[in-house]
Design a protein around this motif. Structure first.
Motif, PDB file in Angstrom:
ATOM      1  N   ALA A  54       0.820  -1.216   0.000  1.00 19.25           N
ATOM      2  CA  ALA A  54       0.000   0.000   0.000  1.00 19.25           C
ATOM      3  C   ALA A  54       0.848   1.257   0.000  1.00 19.25           C
ATOM      4  N   ASP A  55       0.384   2.230  -0.749  1.00 19.20           N
ATOM      5  CA  ASP A  55       0.932   3.584  -0.722  1.00 19.20           C
ATOM      6  C   ASP A  55       0.511   4.240   0.612  1.00 19.20           C
ATOM      7  N   MET A  56       1.221   5.279   1.022  1.00 20.36           N
ATOM      8  CA  MET A  56       0.864   5.955   2.281  1.00 20.36           C
ATOM      9  C   MET A  56       0.086   7.259   2.065  1.00 20.36           C
ATOM     10  N   ASP A  57       0.738   8.259   1.451  1.00 21.63           N
ATOM     11  CA  ASP A  57       0.130   9.597   1.373  1.00 21.63           C
ATOM     12  C   ASP A  57      -1.146   9.588   0.531  1.00 21.63           C
ATOM     13  N   MET A  58      -2.226  10.088   1.088  1.00 22.51           N
ATOM     14  CA  MET A  58      -3.547  10.158   0.439  1.00 22.51           C
ATOM     15  C   MET A  58      -4.149   8.775   0.184  1.00 22.51           C
ATOM     16  N   THR A  59      -3.494   7.720   0.677  1.00 18.97           N
ATOM     17  CA  THR A  59      -4.056   6.368   0.566  1.00 18.97           C
ATOM     18  C   THR A  59      -4.340   5.845   1.974  1.00 18.97           C
ATOM     19  N   MET A  60      -3.275   5.583   2.758  1.00 20.19           N
ATOM     20  CA  MET A  60      -3.477   5.103   4.131  1.00 20.19           C
ATOM     21  C   MET A  60      -3.659   6.267   5.114  1.00 20.19           C
ATOM     22  N   GLN A 118      -3.475  12.837   4.087  1.00 20.82           N
ATOM     23  CA  GLN A 118      -2.672  13.995   3.709  1.00 20.82           C
ATOM     24  C   GLN A 118      -1.466  13.567   2.868  1.00 20.82           C
ATOM     25  N   GLU A 119      -0.799  14.561   2.287  1.00 21.57           N
ATOM     26  CA  GLU A 119       0.539  14.392   1.711  1.00 21.57           C
ATOM     27  C   GLU A 119       1.486  14.959   2.772  1.00 21.57           C
ATOM     28  N   CYS A 120       2.325  14.112   3.362  1.00 17.50           N
ATOM     29  CA  CYS A 120       3.191  14.568   4.461  1.00 17.50           C
ATOM     30  C   CYS A 120       4.049  15.762   4.045  1.00 17.50           C
ATOM     31  N   GLY A 178      -3.230   2.352  -4.215  1.00 19.98           N
ATOM     32  CA  GLY A 178      -2.607   3.667  -4.190  1.00 19.98           C
ATOM     33  C   GLY A 178      -3.422   4.678  -4.973  1.00 19.98           C
ATOM     34  N   ASP A 179      -2.986   5.935  -4.887  1.00 21.42           N
ATOM     35  CA  ASP A 179      -3.763   7.019  -5.515  1.00 21.42           C
ATOM     36  C   ASP A 179      -2.981   7.817  -6.549  1.00 21.42           C
ATOM     37  N   GLY A 180      -1.652   7.637  -6.598  1.00 19.50           N
ATOM     38  CA  GLY A 180      -0.833   8.538  -7.423  1.00 19.50           C
ATOM     39  C   GLY A 180      -0.247   7.867  -8.654  1.00 19.50           C
ATOM     40  N   ALA A 181       0.268   8.695  -9.577  1.00 20.59           N
ATOM     41  CA  ALA A 181       0.873   8.174 -10.804  1.00 20.59           C
ATOM     42  C   ALA A 181       2.043   7.246 -10.490  1.00 20.59           C
ATOM     43  N   ASN A 182       2.747   7.499  -9.373  1.00 16.12           N
ATOM     44  CA  ASN A 182       3.889   6.644  -9.021  1.00 16.12           C
ATOM     45  C   ASN A 182       3.455   5.290  -8.453  1.00 16.12           C
ATOM     46  N   ASP A 183       2.137   5.093  -8.264  1.00 13.61           N
ATOM     47  CA  ASP A 183       1.617   3.797  -7.807  1.00 13.61           C
ATOM     48  C   ASP A 183       1.185   2.911  -8.972  1.00 13.61           C
ATOM     49  N   LEU A 184       1.101   3.494 -10.175  1.00 13.52           N
ATOM     50  CA  LEU A 184       0.515   2.752 -11.304  1.00 13.52           C
ATOM     51  C   LEU A 184       1.302   1.506 -11.697  1.00 13.52           C
TER      52      LEU A 184
END
Ligand SMILES: [Mg+2]
Length: 285
Positions: A80-86, A89-91, A233-239
């Motif tokens: 799992a991604d962290m920021d905006m997923t778990m 916020q974006e830290c 995840g929610d971001g392009a770097n999770d794709l």
């Protein structure tokens, strides 16, 4: 046999919608309710030709529609991604707000998460703006600005109870990820390290930078048979990891991610990732 899954925020899934979709998609069996008024599924022979169109329509009613491959449905790895997923916020944006450069950093974050900027460059550019920030601010941000995403603890704890391994893999910072992983109960956490000297951020991160490819590497390291993994995840770097995992779920994701991902949860909370695996609410921890 594949399934059609319907998931809505608690109390918002009506029997009428489920039965009308059973008719529209030619269901081959009864609907199974995994949680009353929240999650249901029914079998079909194949992906309906009008699935994408119907998915858009029911999304307007705050219902997530997914076509589920039922082979290996319960996964043995959650990555799992962290920021905006778990977390909500974006830290880096929260740190930047404390440093007085919130707007500049947030603007770069949005573009990076939408895939408009090279991820590594975007990390370096933003961290540079945090140079000389007191490291003690990290603790303060953790305590006052960071909130856990609804359903995340239940997702992790329930999968662990059923024997799965869980990993938090973040392009954000380990100074946050270790704390968040402990709060939620992840087995391990990986992220970038903010460098600190004499109690202040140096404006640098440790190399190599953990980006999109590093998330895929963690996935294949932890589950060489990637069909047994769920990646969220929610971001392009999770794709990368979302496309490679047996079940790749875009969670409240940027549009570019939600459209490319095989599965998406846009309305329900993270417990939706359990319903997609066939867990019912009675199985939840
Ligand atoms: Mg994220």
């Amino acid at each position: 046999m594949p399934l059609i899954s319907l998931i809505a925020p608690r109390g918002n899934l009506g029997a009428a919608l489920v039965s009308s979709l059973q008719g529209a998609f030619g269901a081959t069996g009864d609907a199974l309710w995994l949680s009353p008024d929240e999650a249901a599924e029914f079998p079909v022979t194949q992906r309906p030709s009008n699935f994408d169109e119907v998915r858009k329509t029911v999304s307007g009613q705050h219902v997530d529609l997914n076509f589920v491959d039922d082979a290996n449905r319960r996964k043995s790895l959650l990555i799992a991604d962290m920021d905006m997923t778990m977390i909500g916020q974006e830290c880096i944006d929260e740190l930047a707000a404390e440093a007085g450069v919130g707007e500049r950093v947030a603007e770069i974050t949005v573009r990076a998460m939408n895939g408009e900027l090279n991820f590594d460059d975007a990390v370096l550019e933003r961290v540079d703006l945090l140079k000389d920030l007191e490291a003690a601010v990290i603790e303060n941000v953790l305590n006052t600005r960071i909130t856990l995403a609804p359903g995340g603890k239940t997702l992790v704890q329930t999968m662990k109870k059923h024997g799965a391994h869980t990993a938090l893999v973040s392009g954000g910072f380990i100074q946050f990820a270790e704390n968040v992983a402990t709060q939620i109960g992840f087995d391990e956490a990986h992220a970038n390290r903010l460098l600190i000297e004499n109690g202040k951020l140096t404006g640098e991160v440790a190399r190599p930078i953990l980006g999109r490819d590093a998330k895929v590497e963690q996935l294949t390291r932890l589950s060489p048979d990637t069909s047994k993994a769920i990646a969220i995840g929610d971001g392009a770097n999770d794709l990368g990891m979302i496309e490679k995992a047996g079940m790749g779920v875009a969670t409240h994701a940027k549009p570019i991610v939600a459209e490319a991902a095989p599965y998406a949860i846009n309305h329900g909370d993270l417990r939706g990732c359990l319903f997609l695996q066939g867990y019912s609410i009675a199985d939840f921890t």
